[in-house]
Design an enzyme around this catalytic site. Structure first.
Site, PDB file in Angstrom:
ATOM      1  N   HIS A 163      -0.701  -3.678  15.867  1.00  0.00           N
ATOM      2  CA  HIS A 163      -0.459  -2.384  16.516  1.00  0.00           C
ATOM      3  C   HIS A 163      -1.759  -1.881  17.129  1.00  0.00           C
ATOM      4  O   HIS A 163      -2.750  -1.709  16.442  1.00  0.00           O
ATOM      5  CB  HIS A 163       0.072  -1.367  15.495  1.00  0.00           C
ATOM      6  CG  HIS A 163       1.525  -1.554  15.177  1.00  0.00           C
ATOM      7  ND1 HIS A 163       2.313  -0.540  14.699  1.00  0.00           N
ATOM      8  CD2 HIS A 163       2.328  -2.640  15.273  1.00  0.00           C
ATOM      9  CE1 HIS A 163       3.550  -0.983  14.522  1.00  0.00           C
ATOM     10  NE2 HIS A 163       3.587  -2.262  14.853  1.00  0.00           N
ATOM     11  N   TYR A 202       3.759   9.749  13.565  1.00  0.00           N
ATOM     12  CA  TYR A 202       3.518  10.779  12.534  1.00  0.00           C
ATOM     13  C   TYR A 202       3.946  12.120  13.140  1.00  0.00           C
ATOM     14  O   TYR A 202       3.500  12.464  14.241  1.00  0.00           O
ATOM     15  CB  TYR A 202       2.032  10.848  12.168  1.00  0.00           C
ATOM     16  CG  TYR A 202       1.490   9.627  11.453  1.00  0.00           C
ATOM     17  CD1 TYR A 202       1.170   8.460  12.133  1.00  0.00           C
ATOM     18  CD2 TYR A 202       1.258   9.651  10.080  1.00  0.00           C
ATOM     19  CE1 TYR A 202       0.651   7.345  11.468  1.00  0.00           C
ATOM     20  CE2 TYR A 202       0.731   8.544   9.408  1.00  0.00           C
ATOM     21  CZ  TYR A 202       0.445   7.393  10.105  1.00  0.00           C
ATOM     22  OH  TYR A 202      -0.053   6.297   9.440  1.00  0.00           O
ATOM     23  N   PRO A 214      -0.690   8.963   1.180  1.00  0.00           N
ATOM     24  CA  PRO A 214      -0.493   7.867   2.130  1.00  0.00           C
ATOM     25  C   PRO A 214      -0.584   8.270   3.610  1.00  0.00           C
ATOM     26  O   PRO A 214      -0.457   7.434   4.483  1.00  0.00           O
ATOM     27  CB  PRO A 214       0.895   7.333   1.783  1.00  0.00           C
ATOM     28  CG  PRO A 214       1.538   8.352   0.936  1.00  0.00           C
ATOM     29  CD  PRO A 214       0.487   9.212   0.363  1.00  0.00           C
ATOM     30  N   LYS A 226      -4.315   4.498   3.746  1.00  0.00           N
ATOM     31  CA  LYS A 226      -5.567   4.007   3.179  1.00  0.00           C
ATOM     32  C   LYS A 226      -5.449   3.390   1.788  1.00  0.00           C
ATOM     33  O   LYS A 226      -6.370   2.688   1.354  1.00  0.00           O
ATOM     34  CB  LYS A 226      -6.583   5.167   3.099  1.00  0.00           C
ATOM     35  CG  LYS A 226      -7.076   5.632   4.449  1.00  0.00           C
ATOM     36  CD  LYS A 226      -7.844   4.543   5.170  1.00  0.00           C
ATOM     37  CE  LYS A 226      -7.931   4.810   6.672  1.00  0.00           C
ATOM     38  NZ  LYS A 226      -7.764   3.584   7.435  1.00  0.00           N
TER      39      LYS A 226
HETATM   40  P1  FAS Z   1      -0.978  -1.305  -8.144  1.00  0.00           P
HETATM   41  O1  FAS Z   1      -0.552  -0.056  -8.841  1.00  0.00           O
HETATM   42  O2  FAS Z   1      -0.259  -1.798  -6.956  1.00  0.00           O
HETATM   43  O3  FAS Z   1      -0.955  -2.532  -9.214  1.00  0.00           O
HETATM   44  C1  FAS Z   1      -1.392  -2.340 -10.545  1.00  0.00           C
HETATM   45  C2  FAS Z   1      -0.692  -3.377 -11.423  1.00  0.00           C
HETATM   46  O4  FAS Z   1      -1.189  -3.238 -12.763  1.00  0.00           O
HETATM   47  C3  FAS Z   1       0.813  -3.148 -11.486  1.00  0.00           C
HETATM   48  O5  FAS Z   1       1.505  -4.347 -11.223  1.00  0.00           O
HETATM   49  C4  FAS Z   1       1.056  -2.672 -12.924  1.00  0.00           C
HETATM   50  O6  FAS Z   1       2.292  -3.111 -13.457  1.00  0.00           O
HETATM   51  C5  FAS Z   1      -0.099  -3.310 -13.664  1.00  0.00           C
HETATM   52  N1  FAS Z   1      -0.452  -2.619 -14.902  1.00  0.00           N
HETATM   53  C6  FAS Z   1      -0.414  -1.285 -15.159  1.00  0.00           C
HETATM   54  N2  FAS Z   1      -0.815  -1.042 -16.431  1.00  0.00           N
HETATM   55  C7  FAS Z   1      -1.107  -2.262 -16.981  1.00  0.00           C
HETATM   56  C8  FAS Z   1      -1.567  -2.684 -18.262  1.00  0.00           C
HETATM   57  N3  FAS Z   1      -1.817  -1.810 -19.237  1.00  0.00           N
HETATM   58  N4  FAS Z   1      -1.748  -4.011 -18.479  1.00  0.00           N
HETATM   59  C9  FAS Z   1      -1.517  -4.912 -17.485  1.00  0.00           C
HETATM   60  N5  FAS Z   1      -1.079  -4.589 -16.242  1.00  0.00           N
HETATM   61  C10 FAS Z   1      -0.876  -3.262 -16.011  1.00  0.00           C
HETATM   62  N6  FAS Z   1      -0.603   2.926   0.224  1.00  0.00           N
HETATM   63  C11 FAS Z   1      -0.596   2.866   1.569  1.00  0.00           C
HETATM   64  O7  FAS Z   1      -1.591   2.426   2.167  1.00  0.00           O
HETATM   65  N7  FAS Z   1       0.512   3.266   2.278  1.00  0.00           N
HETATM   66  C12 FAS Z   1       1.647   3.729   1.645  1.00  0.00           C
HETATM   67  O8  FAS Z   1       2.630   4.057   2.271  1.00  0.00           O
HETATM   68  C13 FAS Z   1       1.682   3.796   0.244  1.00  0.00           C
HETATM   69  N8  FAS Z   1       2.807   4.237  -0.414  1.00  0.00           N
HETATM   70  C14 FAS Z   1       2.795   4.299  -1.786  1.00  0.00           C
HETATM   71  C15 FAS Z   1       3.929   4.738  -2.511  1.00  0.00           C
HETATM   72  C16 FAS Z   1       3.907   4.817  -3.908  1.00  0.00           C
HETATM   73  C17 FAS Z   1       5.130   5.280  -4.665  1.00  0.00           C
HETATM   74  C18 FAS Z   1       2.733   4.457  -4.617  1.00  0.00           C
HETATM   75  C19 FAS Z   1       2.678   4.553  -6.134  1.00  0.00           C
HETATM   76  C20 FAS Z   1       1.615   4.006  -3.918  1.00  0.00           C
HETATM   77  C21 FAS Z   1       1.639   3.912  -2.498  1.00  0.00           C
HETATM   78  N9  FAS Z   1       0.526   3.460  -1.770  1.00  0.00           N
HETATM   79  C22 FAS Z   1       0.519   3.390  -0.426  1.00  0.00           C
HETATM   80  C23 FAS Z   1      -0.662   3.053  -2.441  1.00  0.00           C
HETATM   81  C24 FAS Z   1      -0.465   1.635  -2.915  1.00  0.00           C
HETATM   82  O9  FAS Z   1      -0.186   0.804  -1.828  1.00  0.00           O
HETATM   83  C25 FAS Z   1      -1.694   1.244  -3.682  1.00  0.00           C
HETATM   84  O10 FAS Z   1      -2.863   1.615  -2.977  1.00  0.00           O
HETATM   85  C26 FAS Z   1      -1.749  -0.225  -3.990  1.00  0.00           C
HETATM   86  O11 FAS Z   1      -0.567  -0.583  -4.657  1.00  0.00           O
HETATM   87  C27 FAS Z   1      -2.998  -0.463  -4.830  1.00  0.00           C
HETATM   88  O12 FAS Z   1      -2.912  -1.721  -5.376  1.00  0.00           O
HETATM   89  P2  FAS Z   1      -3.472  -1.993  -6.853  1.00  0.00           P
HETATM   90  O13 FAS Z   1      -4.818  -1.403  -6.980  1.00  0.00           O
HETATM   91  O14 FAS Z   1      -3.272  -3.453  -7.079  1.00  0.00           O
HETATM   92  O15 FAS Z   1      -2.556  -1.135  -7.837  1.00  0.00           O
HETATM   93  C1  PHB Z   2       4.455   2.562   5.624  1.00  0.00           C
HETATM   94  O1  PHB Z   2       4.859   1.828   6.541  1.00  0.00           O
HETATM   95  O2  PHB Z   2       4.923   2.520   4.463  1.00  0.00           O
HETATM   96  C2  PHB Z   2       3.341   3.544   5.909  1.00  0.00           C
HETATM   97  C3  PHB Z   2       2.623   3.419   7.081  1.00  0.00           C
HETATM   98  C4  PHB Z   2       1.596   4.317   7.346  1.00  0.00           C
HETATM   99  C5  PHB Z   2       1.323   5.323   6.444  1.00  0.00           C
HETATM  100  C6  PHB Z   2       2.032   5.438   5.247  1.00  0.00           C
HETATM  101  C7  PHB Z   2       3.066   4.536   4.987  1.00  0.00           C
HETATM  102  O3  PHB Z   2       0.324   6.218   6.708  1.00  0.00           O
END
Ligand code: FAS
Ligand code: PHB
Length: 404
Positions: free
Chosen positions: A75, A204, A296, A300
């Protein structure tokens, strides 16, 4: 108790843990991942969709980019619709040719899982009672249970990649860490549908009814979000109600062409800004969401996790190669500068794009409707000046990673 050994113990098999594990293994640094849930459960979480160039480069370096390069979409820009008037942020033109990659976090995670399995690397899914031990000594370890067997994993370092609710951050004594937090007075209701995206690039939307985002996962799968009150529950939102409200918030030319269909996933995510300082203690390093959370709005979250991984991987390599003794002790300081830059951008974009006028909470010690007016004027200024759009574009594509 079965005793096993590795060089780097990784807690969590989300994108942070899997990407770090792949990079380390490719460089001959043995590692074991301990994950609380099953692999399918990890893949069932619908999260990010936009990858900065830094993360794209890391996936290519890790040798895990084939499907992304085939199925991902570059993009060169995105739109901000401001009370129905659309401004295209031309990333390419404003950042001397940079862009972002549209490719879902679920697919990134799937690709990393497959690559790890192909290498025959150890991943203990569905593990219980994970306890980090002796993190301030030269011989840390991790106790955990898997398939009814108790293990003690002896290692040189522990990478806490276990997200916001994980065990790693809490393994740093409260008196040795500082936490910074802003909880937003609204959430994002997200829907995934097998319908063609309403536009070729992200939109957005800032409107009187609140924020909306039109995103996508492919040319046949769309991802949409609506700002909703924290009191709302997913069951309050039928698909029809979602589509009707999305049409109210999209610019009219998009609302008229929106293709709706049944949701295949629908959930509400709370929004918060959060940072834990420092991001390490002894030989435990906090990586990704275990150390920080961003709203989000700036796309980032996943990308900040990637820069943490790049920094820790680079320092571990220096230490294991004998290039720099105790290189990993520089991790937190190196990571935090970029963390706070992304936190500020995400907070700033959230303040400008969401509707605050009816929220009860206090923002910046002023009533909400006054705060709303300031933010409306701020967004208007940045959108209507090329210099302002450049400020948004430069941060959206991702600021440079620090030199290790
Ligand atoms: P994660 O949370 O992805 O992974 C952590 C892992 O550790 C999980 O698999 C969990 O099960 C495991 N874990 C937890 N406790 C543990 C324990 N005690 N022992 C062993 N394992 C354990 N980011 C964006 O850029 N755009 C978005 O749109 C966006 N939407 C999101 C929506 C939601 C609902 C959430 C919660 C986050 C969103 N994020 C978004 C942010 C998301 O993408 C995170 O930045 C990303 O998953 C980070 O990755 P990890 O650091 O690997 O953490
Ligand atoms: C998404 O595609 O999930 C998305 C993209 C951009 C954002 C947040 C979420 O800023």
């Amino acid at each position: 108790m079965q005793s096993i050994k590795t060089k780097v113990a990784i807690i969590g098999a989300g994108p942070s843990g899997l990407l770090l594990g792949q990079l380390l293994a490719n460089h001959g640094i043995d590692n074991v991942i301990i994950e609380r849930v099953s692999g399918d459960y990890v893949l069932g979480r619908i999260r990010a969709g936009i990858l900065e160039q830094g993360l794209v480069d890391l996936l290519r370096e890790a040798g895990v980019s084939k499907r992304m390069d085939e199925e991902g979409h570059i993009h060169d820009g995105f739109a901000i619709s401001y009370y129905g008037k659309s401004y295209r942020i031309d990333l390419n033109q404003l950042t001397d040719g940079k862009s972002v990659m549209c490719y879902g976090q679920t697919e990134v995670t799937r690709d990393l899982m497959d690559a790890r399995a192909d290498k025959g690397l150890s991943t203990y899914y569905s593990s219980k009672n994970v306890v980090l031990q002796d993190i301030e000594t030269a011989h840390p370890s991790v106790k955990f249970e898997h398939d009814g067997v108790s293990y003690c994993l002896e290692c040189d370092f522990i990478a806490g990649c276990d997200g916001f609710h994980g065990v790693s951050r809490k393994s740093i004594p409260e008196e040795k860490r500082q936490e910074f937090e802003r909880v937003y007075p609204f959430g994002w209701l997200g829907i995934l549908s097998d319908t063609p995206p309403v536009a070729d690039e992200l939109i957005y939307c800032k409107t009187e009814q609140g924020f909306a985002l039109a995103s996508m996962r492919s040319s046949t799968r769309s991802r949409y979000y609506l700002q909703v009150p924290l009191t709302d529950k997913v069951e309050d939102w039928s698909d029809q109600r979602f589509w009707n409200e999305l049409k109210n918030r999209l610019p009219s030319e998009s609302a008229d062409t929106l293709v709706t269909g049944p949701s295949i996933e629908k959930s509400i995510a709370p929004l918060r800004s959060f940072v834990c300082e420092p991001m390490q203690l002894g030989r435990l390093f906090l990586v990704g969401d275990s150390a920080h959370i961003v709203p989000p709005t700036g796309a980032k979250g996943l990308n900040l996790a990637a820069s943490d991984v790049a920094i820790l991987y680079g320092l571990l390599r220096k230490e294991y190669n004998g290039e720099e003794q105790n290189a990993t002790q520089r991790y937190s300081e190196l990571a935090l500068t970029r963390v706070w830059q992304a936190e500020r951008f995400s907070w700033w974009m959230s303040n400008m794009l969401h509707d605050f006028k009816d929220d009860a909470g206090e923002a910046n010690n002023m009533d909400q409707k006054t705060f709303e007016r300031f933010m409306k004027s701020e967004l208007d200024f940045y959108l209507s000046h090329e210099e302002g759009q450049k400020v948004i574009a430069t941060q959206y594509v991702g600021l440079p990673y620090p030199q290790i």
